[in-house]
Motif scaffolding. Structure first.
Motif, PDB file in Angstrom:
ATOM      1  N   LYS A 213      89.625 139.228  23.197  1.00  0.00           N
ATOM      2  CA  LYS A 213      88.316 139.207  22.575  1.00  0.00           C
ATOM      3  C   LYS A 213      87.564 137.935  22.953  1.00  0.00           C
ATOM      4  CE  LYS A 213      89.635 141.915  18.494  1.00  0.00           C
ATOM      5  NZ  LYS A 213      89.718 141.916  17.001  1.00  0.00           N
ATOM      6  N   PRO A 214      86.252 137.978  22.942  1.00  0.00           N
ATOM      7  CA  PRO A 214      85.490 136.746  23.167  1.00  0.00           C
ATOM      8  C   PRO A 214      85.785 135.731  22.066  1.00  0.00           C
ATOM      9  CG  PRO A 214      84.076 138.675  23.393  1.00  0.00           C
ATOM     10  CD  PRO A 214      85.366 139.155  22.797  1.00  0.00           C
ATOM     11  N   ALA A 215      85.768 134.468  22.436  1.00  0.00           N
ATOM     12  CA  ALA A 215      85.959 133.389  21.468  1.00  0.00           C
ATOM     13  C   ALA A 215      84.670 132.616  21.235  1.00  0.00           C
ATOM     14  CB  ALA A 215      87.052 132.434  21.958  1.00  0.00           C
ATOM     15  N   LEU A 216      83.731 132.735  22.168  1.00  0.00           N
ATOM     16  CA  LEU A 216      82.490 131.962  22.120  1.00  0.00           C
ATOM     17  C   LEU A 216      81.290 132.900  22.143  1.00  0.00           C
ATOM     18  CD1 LEU A 216      83.429 129.375  24.891  1.00  0.00           C
ATOM     19  CD2 LEU A 216      83.518 128.990  22.420  1.00  0.00           C
ATOM     20  N   PRO A 217      80.162 132.444  21.625  1.00  0.00           N
ATOM     21  CA  PRO A 217      78.938 133.232  21.829  1.00  0.00           C
ATOM     22  C   PRO A 217      78.613 133.293  23.314  1.00  0.00           C
ATOM     23  CG  PRO A 217      78.415 131.064  20.923  1.00  0.00           C
ATOM     24  CD  PRO A 217      79.900 131.199  20.868  1.00  0.00           C
ATOM     25  N   TYR A 218      77.920 134.328  23.717  1.00  0.00           N
ATOM     26  CA  TYR A 218      77.536 134.466  25.121  1.00  0.00           C
ATOM     27  C   TYR A 218      76.307 133.596  25.382  1.00  0.00           C
ATOM     28  CZ  TYR A 218      80.797 138.349  25.888  1.00  0.00           C
ATOM     29  OH  TYR A 218      81.937 139.115  26.034  1.00  0.00           O
ATOM     30  N   TRP A 219      76.505 132.548  26.163  1.00  0.00           N
ATOM     31  CA  TRP A 219      75.420 131.620  26.488  1.00  0.00           C
ATOM     32  C   TRP A 219      74.792 132.030  27.811  1.00  0.00           C
ATOM     33  CZ3 TRP A 219      76.316 126.387  29.253  1.00  0.00           C
ATOM     34  CH2 TRP A 219      75.083 125.763  29.493  1.00  0.00           C
ATOM     35  N   ILE A 220      73.456 132.185  27.816  1.00  0.00           N
ATOM     36  CA  ILE A 220      72.751 132.648  29.014  1.00  0.00           C
ATOM     37  C   ILE A 220      71.608 131.689  29.344  1.00  0.00           C
ATOM     38  CG2 ILE A 220      71.614 134.599  30.130  1.00  0.00           C
ATOM     39  CD1 ILE A 220      72.748 136.377  27.910  1.00  0.00           C
ATOM     40  N   PRO A 221      71.839 130.701  30.226  1.00  0.00           N
ATOM     41  CA  PRO A 221      70.701 129.908  30.734  1.00  0.00           C
ATOM     42  C   PRO A 221      69.858 130.793  31.651  1.00  0.00           C
ATOM     43  CG  PRO A 221      72.848 128.887  31.236  1.00  0.00           C
ATOM     44  CD  PRO A 221      73.112 130.290  30.822  1.00  0.00           C
ATOM     45  N   ALA A 230      60.626 136.466  38.945  1.00  0.00           N
ATOM     46  CA  ALA A 230      61.507 137.191  38.033  1.00  0.00           C
ATOM     47  C   ALA A 230      62.401 136.230  37.252  1.00  0.00           C
ATOM     48  CB  ALA A 230      62.371 138.179  38.811  1.00  0.00           C
ATOM     49  N   ILE A 231      62.769 136.631  36.050  1.00  0.00           N
ATOM     50  CA  ILE A 231      63.754 135.882  35.264  1.00  0.00           C
ATOM     51  C   ILE A 231      65.126 136.108  35.871  1.00  0.00           C
ATOM     52  CG2 ILE A 231      64.878 135.718  33.009  1.00  0.00           C
ATOM     53  CD1 ILE A 231      62.219 136.627  31.764  1.00  0.00           C
ATOM     54  N   PHE A 232      65.885 135.029  36.023  1.00  0.00           N
ATOM     55  CA  PHE A 232      67.245 135.108  36.561  1.00  0.00           C
ATOM     56  C   PHE A 232      68.208 134.591  35.482  1.00  0.00           C
ATOM     57  CE2 PHE A 232      71.081 133.970  38.686  1.00  0.00           C
ATOM     58  CZ  PHE A 232      71.168 134.720  39.850  1.00  0.00           C
ATOM     59  N   PRO A 233      68.875 135.492  34.745  1.00  0.00           N
ATOM     60  CA  PRO A 233      69.870 135.058  33.768  1.00  0.00           C
ATOM     61  C   PRO A 233      71.190 134.727  34.479  1.00  0.00           C
ATOM     62  CG  PRO A 233      68.970 137.250  33.276  1.00  0.00           C
ATOM     63  CD  PRO A 233      68.654 136.930  34.701  1.00  0.00           C
ATOM     64  N   HIS A 234      71.793 133.613  34.117  1.00  0.00           N
ATOM     65  CA  HIS A 234      73.018 133.187  34.797  1.00  0.00           C
ATOM     66  C   HIS A 234      74.242 133.789  34.105  1.00  0.00           C
ATOM     67  CE1 HIS A 234      71.253 130.250  37.628  1.00  0.00           C
ATOM     68  NE2 HIS A 234      70.295 130.238  36.725  1.00  0.00           N
ATOM     69  N   THR A 235      74.585 135.002  34.531  1.00  0.00           N
ATOM     70  CA  THR A 235      75.746 135.722  34.024  1.00  0.00           C
ATOM     71  C   THR A 235      76.536 136.251  35.218  1.00  0.00           C
ATOM     72  OG1 THR A 235      74.536 137.821  33.913  1.00  0.00           O
ATOM     73  CG2 THR A 235      74.487 136.420  31.937  1.00  0.00           C
ATOM     74  N   PRO A 236      77.816 136.573  35.023  1.00  0.00           N
ATOM     75  CA  PRO A 236      78.613 137.063  36.168  1.00  0.00           C
ATOM     76  C   PRO A 236      78.027 138.299  36.824  1.00  0.00           C
ATOM     77  CG  PRO A 236      80.059 136.429  34.355  1.00  0.00           C
ATOM     78  CD  PRO A 236      78.653 136.357  33.821  1.00  0.00           C
ATOM     79  N   ASP A 237      77.571 139.273  36.022  1.00  0.00           N
ATOM     80  CA  ASP A 237      77.061 140.500  36.632  1.00  0.00           C
ATOM     81  C   ASP A 237      75.762 140.253  37.390  1.00  0.00           C
ATOM     82  OD1 ASP A 237      74.717 141.918  34.584  1.00  0.00           O
ATOM     83  OD2 ASP A 237      75.923 140.279  33.807  1.00  0.00           O
ATOM     84  N   MET A 238      74.989 139.238  36.956  1.00  0.00           N
ATOM     85  CA  MET A 238      73.744 138.944  37.667  1.00  0.00           C
ATOM     86  C   MET A 238      74.037 138.319  39.029  1.00  0.00           C
ATOM     87  SD  MET A 238      70.607 139.615  37.196  1.00  0.00           S
ATOM     88  CE  MET A 238      70.925 140.095  35.491  1.00  0.00           C
ATOM     89  N   TYR A 239      75.008 137.425  39.095  1.00  0.00           N
ATOM     90  CA  TYR A 239      75.412 136.875  40.395  1.00  0.00           C
ATOM     91  C   TYR A 239      75.907 137.996  41.312  1.00  0.00           C
ATOM     92  CZ  TYR A 239      75.204 132.069  38.588  1.00  0.00           C
ATOM     93  OH  TYR A 239      74.783 130.864  38.068  1.00  0.00           O
TER      94      TYR A 239
END
Length: 456
Positions: A213-221, A230-239
């Motif tokens: 399970k996740p332990a931390l909130p999902y942080w998205i710079p 365009a907005i570029f959220p720094h998440t694994p699926d976006m990369y």
């Protein structure tokens, strides 16, 4: 003489912008429609509401504005006050209820400090409930002979940008922003504060069916794509969507190889990219293999990312998109807004602004105009105080929105807080002002917070 000074200033600004943005060339083929601005695919991850002690039927997002260390310190104060929230003899750790933290520019420093210190606490005390963690204590905790996070939130980073100009490595493929990335990593996410390797996306995001399970909130710079805005959220699926294969971390070019592990990308890369303000910090450049995979010639294989504020200076768009992934849940958005720009529509000068002034103003006027319209998201009947200031509202699809901004301060403190510049260097007195501001704002919004969260 006055006109000459303005012309010189304009030349400097233009040169800085050119240096910061790098060069781009229009592709000879269209991107798929989704690639104009792809969204985070939260179905790829375990539900963040699966964390210990979370209400699986309530989704909460925190959107933190840009504004350098003014935004970072104001946000850190608001977060501490949310953690210690008390109303009508009811104590509620509202910060622990936050599922998503969406940040822009300097506001990301507060989130970085929180994520880093909470992660280390949970690692050190895996059998203890996270309620024993306090962000305020973590901010002030000494780190051996190193400054505390509080000092790092005040510490100036201009010397990093200026000093790197004279470093021979910036004459090659590195730039000033790469040195800033290392400094942010040291002070908030990496070696100095943790005495361990840099935190990565793997520490935050948990893949679907990962068996944990996740332990931390999902942080998205969030950043802005210089090429199309365009907005570029720094998440694994976006990369992955953009096919990123190379980035710079701690002054080294890192290749992800033939089988990229996008969860291995350091959080500091997104933090710095989100804060790459044009003219001050060069764009963050990522190399992509997207065109190669599509069978195109690899002529346009780089992505230049700048300050997220150029696309959404509050992180609100990404936060709302995250909450809309929870259609059946009670959804709450808390906006921490450290805006200190112009609110007055009048000028004392009769003459029209000069061309250079207009050029400089164009860097920020879009941010100002979007903020003015921000309150449109709260619906036709928002909750206001006796002075007509919006406290809370509800979006058309039922998301409750609570504002935390300088607008809610009393006149004296509002004036002092707004005078703190957008900078990566503030004074101890300015930091105290911003922490006082956070305390007062949360106090002002106490009734609204209790109405929304009082049932916990």
């Amino acid at each position: 003489m006055k006109r000459s000074r303005w012309m010189a200033l304009g030349a400097i600004v233009l040169a800085l912008l050119v240096a910061g943005c790098g060069s781009t060339r229009t592709a000879k083929h269209p991107f798929d429609p989704d690639y104009q601005e792809p969204r985070v695919d939260f179905s790829r991850y375990e539900s963040v509401q699966g964390r210990v002690g979370q209400d699986p039927k309530r989704a909460v997002a925190l959107a933190i504005s840009g504004g350098g260390q003014r935004a970072a310190n104001f946000a850190a104060s608001v977060m501490c006050e949310l953690e210690e929230f008390s109303r009508n003899n009811v104590k509620i750790n509202l910060l622990a209820e936050v599922d998503y933290i969406c940040t822009v520019s300097g506001g990301g420093l507060a989130a970085a400090a929180y994520i880093s210190k909470l992660r280390d606490f949970l690692k050190a005390y895996p059998d203890d409930p996270s309620s024993k963690f306090t962000f305020r204590a973590a901010l002030e905790e000494s780190i051996g002979d190193k400054p505390s996070i509080m000092r790092n939130l005040e510490k100036g980073y201009h010397h990093v940008l200026v000093g790197s100009i004279f470093d021979p490595r910036t004459w090659g493929m590195l730039d000033r922003g790469d040195f800033l990335e290392r400094a942010f990593d040291d002070k908030f996410l990496g070696n100095e504060v943790r005495k361990e390797p840099s935190l990565t996306l793997r520490e935050v995001f948990v893949p679907k069916d990962a068996g944990r399970k996740p332990a931390l909130p999902y942080w998205i710079p969030t950043s802005a794509n210089y090429q199309n805005g365009a907005i570029f959220p720094h998440t694994p699926d976006m990369y992955e969507r953009y096919g990123i294969i190379e980035y710079v971390h701690r002054l080294r070019s890192i290749s992800l190889g033939e089988n990229p592990d996008y969860f291995s990308i350091p959080l500091a890369v997104g933090l710095k990219a989100s804060a790459s303000f044009p003219g001050a910090v060069p764009a963050t450049t990522l190399e992509s293999s997207w065109q190669k995979k599509k069978g195109y010639r690899r002529s346009n294989r780089f992505i230049h990312l700048g300050d997220g504020g150029m696309a959404d200076n509050l992180g609100v768009v990404t936060a709302l998109r995250a909450l809309r992934h929870h259609e059946e849940d009670d959804r709450v958005l808390i906006i921490i807004d450290a805006y200190n720009g112009e609110t007055e529509p009048f000028s004392r000068r009769k003459g029209s602004p000069m061309a250079v002034e207009v050029g400089v103003r164009n860097l920020t006027i879009g941010l100002d105009s979007r903020r003015i319209r921000l309150k449109d998201i709260v619906g036709p009947d928002p909750v206001k105080d006796s002075e007509g200031r919006v406290l809370m509202g509800t979006t058309h699809d039922g998301i409750k929105v609570i504002f935390m901004s300088f607008d809610l301060l009393d006149n004296s403190l509002r004036h002092k807080a707004r005078r703190v510049p957008t900078s990566f260097d503030i004074t101890g007195d300015e930091q105290t002002t911003l922490f006082d501001a956070g305390k007062q704002v949360v106090g002002t919004q106490g009734e609204q917070l209790y109405r929304v969260f009082g049932g916990l």
